[in-house]
Design a protein around this motif. Structure first.
Motif, PDB file in Angstrom:
ATOM      1  N   GLN A  23       3.074 -30.140 -19.354  1.00 38.54           N
ATOM      2  CA  GLN A  23       2.686 -29.616 -18.514  1.00 38.54           C
ATOM      3  C   GLN A  23       2.269 -28.442 -18.617  1.00 38.54           C
ATOM      4  O   GLN A  23       0.523 -28.081 -19.305  1.00 38.54           O
ATOM      5  N   GLY A  24       2.674 -27.137 -19.438  1.00 35.10           N
ATOM      6  CA  GLY A  24       3.243 -26.083 -19.300  1.00 35.10           C
ATOM      7  C   GLY A  24       2.514 -26.185 -21.789  1.00 35.10           C
ATOM      8  O   GLY A  24       1.751 -25.270 -21.789  1.00 35.10           O
ATOM      9  N   VAL A  25       3.176 -27.169 -22.301  1.00 35.13           N
ATOM     10  CA  VAL A  25       2.525 -27.053 -23.334  1.00 35.13           C
ATOM     11  C   VAL A  25       0.904 -27.545 -23.393  1.00 35.13           C
ATOM     12  O   VAL A  25      -0.137 -27.025 -23.783  1.00 35.13           O
ATOM     13  N   VAL A  26       0.642 -28.277 -22.940  1.00 38.67           N
ATOM     14  CA  VAL A  26      -0.964 -29.188 -23.151  1.00 38.67           C
ATOM     15  C   VAL A  26      -1.812 -27.541 -22.185  1.00 38.67           C
ATOM     16  O   VAL A  26      -2.606 -27.878 -22.546  1.00 38.67           O
ATOM     17  N   ASP A  27      -1.591 -26.707 -20.812  1.00 37.07           N
ATOM     18  CA  ASP A  27      -2.453 -26.145 -20.268  1.00 37.07           C
ATOM     19  C   ASP A  27      -2.533 -25.103 -21.883  1.00 37.07           C
ATOM     20  O   ASP A  27      -4.001 -24.563 -21.973  1.00 37.07           O
ATOM     21  N   PHE A  28      -1.168 -24.810 -21.953  1.00 36.50           N
ATOM     22  CA  PHE A  28      -1.384 -23.592 -23.379  1.00 36.50           C
ATOM     23  C   PHE A  28      -2.775 -24.073 -24.736  1.00 36.50           C
ATOM     24  O   PHE A  28      -3.285 -23.161 -24.855  1.00 36.50           O
ATOM     25  N   ALA A  29      -2.016 -25.238 -25.029  1.00 35.92           N
ATOM     26  CA  ALA A  29      -2.977 -25.109 -26.055  1.00 35.92           C
ATOM     27  C   ALA A  29      -4.433 -26.171 -25.571  1.00 35.92           C
ATOM     28  O   ALA A  29      -5.057 -25.373 -26.765  1.00 35.92           O
ATOM     29  N   ARG A  30      -4.846 -26.483 -24.664  1.00 32.44           N
ATOM     30  CA  ARG A  30      -5.957 -26.322 -24.445  1.00 32.44           C
ATOM     31  C   ARG A  30      -6.777 -25.000 -24.404  1.00 32.44           C
ATOM     32  O   ARG A  30      -7.795 -24.863 -24.943  1.00 32.44           O
ATOM     33  N   ARG A  31      -6.374 -24.181 -24.231  1.00 35.13           N
ATOM     34  CA  ARG A  31      -6.720 -22.705 -23.891  1.00 35.13           C
ATOM     35  C   ARG A  31      -6.397 -21.121 -25.462  1.00 35.13           C
ATOM     36  O   ARG A  31      -7.908 -21.410 -25.097  1.00 35.13           O
TER      37      ARG A  31
END
Length: 150
Positions: A23-31
């Motif tokens: 979730q942290g990887v995806v959240d950072f990437a989205r932003r």
């Protein structure tokens, strides 16, 4: 709280703990870095090098910064004045969800400022380690630190 005089060239410290989550990887990437291999497991599997969801190198660097700040005394370190830059930033290996990151820092140079009394400059090589021993990222920070008050 360490002042400039408390640092020695060759001084090594190991510390920190940061668990990488999907979730942290995806959240950072989205932003900040919305490339397919940072956004989903499928996107990562389609990449010939990553083979699955992989943290952005910028995210790895941000996780390193979080561990560095967590090592500071509560309320900050009055001797630390921040960094004037980063040299030689390298992302050495992919970082994946489930990896446990920590840091190793080594003081590689320490000099008093010629133009600013009361200020020292450190070069600190920081290595982000996976599972305690495998380097995944390395950079050299140019850190400004106050000298001990007289």
């Amino acid at each position: 709280m360490p002042w400039f005089e408390d640092y020695q060239v060759g001084q090594v410290r190991r510390f920190g703990r940061y668990e990488v989550t999907a979730q942290g990887v995806v959240d950072f990437a989205r932003r900040y870095d919305p490339q397919p291999f940072h956004l989903s497991e499928e996107g990562g599997r389609a990449h010939p090098y990553f083979g699955g969801l992989t943290a952005s190198g910028w995210h790895v660097t941000a996780m390193a910064m979080a561990m560095l700040v967590a090592e500071m005394p509560e309320g900050g370190d009055p001797a630390a004045l921040g960094a004037s830059g980063i040299d030689e930033l390298r992302w050495l290996k992919p970082v994946k969800p489930g990896d446990l990151l920590s840091l190793e820092t080594e003081v590689i140079d320490a000099r008093l400022s010629e133009g600013r009394p009361g200020l020292g400059r450190l070069q600190v090589r920081t290595t982000v380690l996976r599972q305690g021993d495998e380097p995944v990222c390395r950079f050299t920070a140019l850190v400004m630190v106050r000298t001990r008050p007289s």
